[in-house]
Design a protein around this motif. Structure first.
Motif, PDB file in Angstrom:
ATOM      1  N   TYR A  68      27.917  38.307 -59.549  1.00 16.06           N
ATOM      2  CA  TYR A  68      28.171  39.631 -58.982  1.00 16.06           C
ATOM      3  C   TYR A  68      28.124  39.643 -57.455  1.00 16.06           C
ATOM      4  O   TYR A  68      28.245  40.697 -56.840  1.00 16.06           O
ATOM      5  N   GLY A  69      27.925  38.481 -56.850  1.00 17.13           N
ATOM      6  CA  GLY A  69      27.890  38.405 -55.397  1.00 17.13           C
ATOM      7  C   GLY A  69      26.711  39.124 -54.782  1.00 17.13           C
ATOM      8  O   GLY A  69      26.821  39.685 -53.681  1.00 17.13           O
ATOM      9  N   LEU A  70      25.566  39.110 -55.449  1.00 21.54           N
ATOM     10  CA  LEU A  70      24.396  39.835 -54.984  1.00 21.54           C
ATOM     11  C   LEU A  70      23.340  38.892 -54.410  1.00 21.54           C
ATOM     12  O   LEU A  70      23.174  37.764 -54.886  1.00 21.54           O
ATOM     13  N   LYS A  71      22.611  39.379 -53.411  1.00 22.87           N
ATOM     14  CA  LYS A  71      21.491  38.653 -52.826  1.00 22.87           C
ATOM     15  C   LYS A  71      20.204  39.423 -53.112  1.00 22.87           C
ATOM     16  O   LYS A  71      20.164  40.644 -52.990  1.00 22.87           O
ATOM     17  N   ALA A  72      19.168  38.695 -53.480  1.00 26.01           N
ATOM     18  CA  ALA A  72      17.908  39.311 -53.888  1.00 26.01           C
ATOM     19  C   ALA A  72      16.837  39.137 -52.823  1.00 26.01           C
ATOM     20  O   ALA A  72      16.950  38.317 -51.908  1.00 26.01           O
ATOM     21  N   SER A  73      15.781  39.920 -52.962  1.00 29.52           N
ATOM     22  CA  SER A  73      14.531  39.681 -52.242  1.00 29.52           C
ATOM     23  C   SER A  73      13.597  39.007 -53.232  1.00 29.52           C
ATOM     24  O   SER A  73      13.286  39.581 -54.282  1.00 29.52           O
ATOM     25  N   VAL A  74      13.180  37.799 -52.905  1.00 25.84           N
ATOM     26  CA  VAL A  74      12.416  36.980 -53.842  1.00 25.84           C
ATOM     27  C   VAL A  74      10.954  36.952 -53.397  1.00 25.84           C
ATOM     28  O   VAL A  74      10.602  36.285 -52.419  1.00 25.84           O
ATOM     29  N   SER A  75      10.114  37.698 -54.089  1.00 31.22           N
ATOM     30  CA  SER A  75       8.686  37.756 -53.766  1.00 31.22           C
ATOM     31  C   SER A  75       8.040  36.451 -54.226  1.00 31.22           C
ATOM     32  O   SER A  75       7.906  36.202 -55.425  1.00 31.22           O
ATOM     33  N   THR A  76       7.631  35.643 -53.260  1.00 30.36           N
ATOM     34  CA  THR A  76       7.260  34.260 -53.538  1.00 30.36           C
ATOM     35  C   THR A  76       5.807  33.991 -53.186  1.00 30.36           C
ATOM     36  O   THR A  76       5.395  34.167 -52.035  1.00 30.36           O
ATOM     37  N   ASN A  77       5.035  33.574 -54.170  1.00 24.17           N
ATOM     38  CA  ASN A  77       3.660  33.153 -53.895  1.00 24.17           C
ATOM     39  C   ASN A  77       3.668  31.895 -53.036  1.00 24.17           C
ATOM     40  O   ASN A  77       4.520  31.016 -53.214  1.00 24.17           O
ATOM     41  N   GLY A  78       2.685  31.779 -52.148  1.00 23.53           N
ATOM     42  CA  GLY A  78       2.567  30.560 -51.356  1.00 23.53           C
ATOM     43  C   GLY A  78       2.406  29.333 -52.226  1.00 23.53           C
ATOM     44  O   GLY A  78       2.952  28.261 -51.923  1.00 23.53           O
ATOM     45  N   LEU A  79       1.669  29.481 -53.334  1.00 23.20           N
ATOM     46  CA  LEU A  79       1.466  28.361 -54.247  1.00 23.20           C
ATOM     47  C   LEU A  79       2.779  27.938 -54.893  1.00 23.20           C
ATOM     48  O   LEU A  79       3.019  26.740 -55.108  1.00 23.20           O
ATOM     49  N   ALA A  80       3.653  28.903 -55.197  1.00 26.67           N
ATOM     50  CA  ALA A  80       4.961  28.568 -55.765  1.00 26.67           C
ATOM     51  C   ALA A  80       5.801  27.797 -54.756  1.00 26.67           C
ATOM     52  O   ALA A  80       6.515  26.847 -55.109  1.00 26.67           O
ATOM     53  N   ALA A  81       5.718  28.188 -53.477  1.00 26.53           N
ATOM     54  CA  ALA A  81       6.459  27.470 -52.442  1.00 26.53           C
ATOM     55  C   ALA A  81       5.905  26.070 -52.236  1.00 26.53           C
ATOM     56  O   ALA A  81       6.661  25.126 -51.996  1.00 26.53           O
ATOM     57  N   GLU A  82       4.591  25.940 -52.324  1.00 26.03           N
ATOM     58  CA  GLU A  82       3.971  24.621 -52.171  1.00 26.03           C
ATOM     59  C   GLU A  82       4.395  23.684 -53.298  1.00 26.03           C
ATOM     60  O   GLU A  82       4.676  22.504 -53.078  1.00 26.03           O
ATOM     61  N   ARG A  83       4.465  24.207 -54.516  1.00 32.19           N
ATOM     62  CA  ARG A  83       4.810  23.387 -55.675  1.00 32.19           C
ATOM     63  C   ARG A  83       6.310  23.135 -55.791  1.00 32.19           C
ATOM     64  O   ARG A  83       6.733  22.093 -56.299  1.00 32.19           O
ATOM     65  N   HIS A  84       7.125  24.082 -55.347  1.00 33.21           N
ATOM     66  CA  HIS A  84       8.575  23.994 -55.570  1.00 33.21           C
ATOM     67  C   HIS A  84       9.348  24.290 -54.284  1.00 33.21           C
ATOM     68  O   HIS A  84      10.184  25.206 -54.246  1.00 33.21           O
ATOM     69  N   PRO A  85       9.106  23.533 -53.233  1.00 29.18           N
ATOM     70  CA  PRO A  85       9.773  23.810 -51.955  1.00 29.18           C
ATOM     71  C   PRO A  85      11.288  23.667 -52.022  1.00 29.18           C
ATOM     72  O   PRO A  85      12.006  24.344 -51.281  1.00 29.18           O
ATOM     73  N   ASP A  86      11.782  22.815 -52.911  1.00 31.26           N
ATOM     74  CA  ASP A  86      13.226  22.643 -53.025  1.00 31.26           C
ATOM     75  C   ASP A  86      13.899  23.925 -53.501  1.00 31.26           C
ATOM     76  O   ASP A  86      14.986  24.287 -53.032  1.00 31.26           O
ATOM     77  N   ILE A  87      13.242  24.633 -54.423  1.00 26.21           N
ATOM     78  CA  ILE A  87      13.805  25.893 -54.912  1.00 26.21           C
ATOM     79  C   ILE A  87      13.762  26.947 -53.813  1.00 26.21           C
ATOM     80  O   ILE A  87      14.742  27.685 -53.600  1.00 26.21           O
ATOM     81  N   VAL A  88      12.648  27.034 -53.111  1.00 24.18           N
ATOM     82  CA  VAL A  88      12.506  28.044 -52.061  1.00 24.18           C
ATOM     83  C   VAL A  88      13.493  27.772 -50.929  1.00 24.18           C
ATOM     84  O   VAL A  88      14.101  28.700 -50.373  1.00 24.18           O
TER      85      VAL A  88
END
Length: 286
Positions: A71-91
């Motif tokens: 749909y060509g939409l961009k989201a606001s992704v509420s991201t825990n710091g721990l999620a970014a630490e574990r999955h930096p490639d996704i972030v």
């Protein structure tokens, strides 16, 4: 006799849109248990509950991003710091694709209301540093506390660290501005209580059709108000580990198809809404 519709305050969106529609995706990580557990006491380690949360990074976020791409939409992704630490490639991918990565505490089962101001400041700094590093240098400007459970100090602490918006509020249909010691700050209310997967599908254990009904009923009323001269805002919240499951995919498509059938819809990220709100406030004060 026709009467002019009454609204609590004047508002407008870019392009004179009748409604703003945004998508929020919580991308969360947990230390002891996620929101769904069947047997463990609250706060106790529950490996099955943690595995439920792990669905978000293993499968759910990918399905939701594919849906948004359709749909060509961009989201606001509420991201825990721990999620970014574990999955930096996704972030990093989220930021590179134009989605907003906003702060969401360090771990989603640790709440600011239980912290001292010094502890909360340290968590904000830690989370900000991790998100900035994971995105490749994009510093977050927005924040939603885990469970929206901010403290009396949260807004001042966020403004102090350079943030411009927070989502820990449910008091209005539209964003508004609060003054802080660091200057004006945008409050983005939860305009999604009935269109949040956790409150419409997971906790009440409703079928996905209830989510769709809630969404269309809410959208219809707000769009009508926009046509009458009172533009509004509707947000859809889709947790990566909840709405990212296949059961919800068709329902999400039906909701997005419904929005796309309407004209004069503005499709912002939360950052865009906050920046617009602060500019309006500055212009009104000039």
């Amino acid at each position: 006799m026709n009467k002019r519709a009454r609204f609590p305050r004047e508002w407008s969106w870019p392009g004179n849109a009748k409604i703003a529609f945004s998508v929020g995706i919580p991308f969360e990580a947990f230390e002891k248990q996620s929101q769904v557990n069947y047997v463990a006491a609250k706060g106790a380690l529950d490996r099955f509950s943690l595995s439920y949360g792990d669905y978000g990074w293993k499968a759910g976020i990918w399905r939701l991003l594919n849906l948004l791409d359709e749909y060509g939409l961009k989201a606001s992704v509420s991201t825990n710091g721990l999620a970014a630490e574990r999955h930096p490639d996704i972030v990093r991918m989220l930021a590179q694709d134009g989605h907003e990565v906003n702060g969401h505490g360090w771990a989603n089962d640790v709440y600011a209301k239980d912290a001292t101001p010094e502890q909360e400041r340290a968590e904000i700094v830690r989370c900000t540093r991790m998100l900035t590093e994971a995105t490749g240098g994009v510093k977050p400007v927005g924040w939603t506390s885990p469970g929206s459970s901010g403290s009396d100090s949260t807004i001042e602490l966020l403004a102090e660290q350079g943030y411009i918006w927070v989502g820990d509020d449910a008091s209005d249909d539209l964003p508004f501005v609060q003054q802080t010691r660091s200057g004006p700050f945008a409050i983005l209310p939860r305009t999604n209580i009935s269109t949040n997967d956790i409150s419409a599908w997971v906790f009440p254990a409703n079928p996905p059709s209830v989510f769709h009904e809630n969404f269309t009923e809410t959208f219809d009323q707000l769009y009508r108000e926009g046509k009458e001269g009172g533009p509004k805002w509707l947000s859809m919240t889709l947790h990566a580990h909840m709405a990212g499951r296949p059961t919800m995919a068709s329902t999400i498509r039906r909701c997005l198809d419904y929005v796309k059938k309407h004209d004069d819809v503005y499709y912002p990220r939360n950052r865009d809404i906050a920046e617009w709100t602060l500019r309006k406030e500055q212009a009104a004060a000039a």
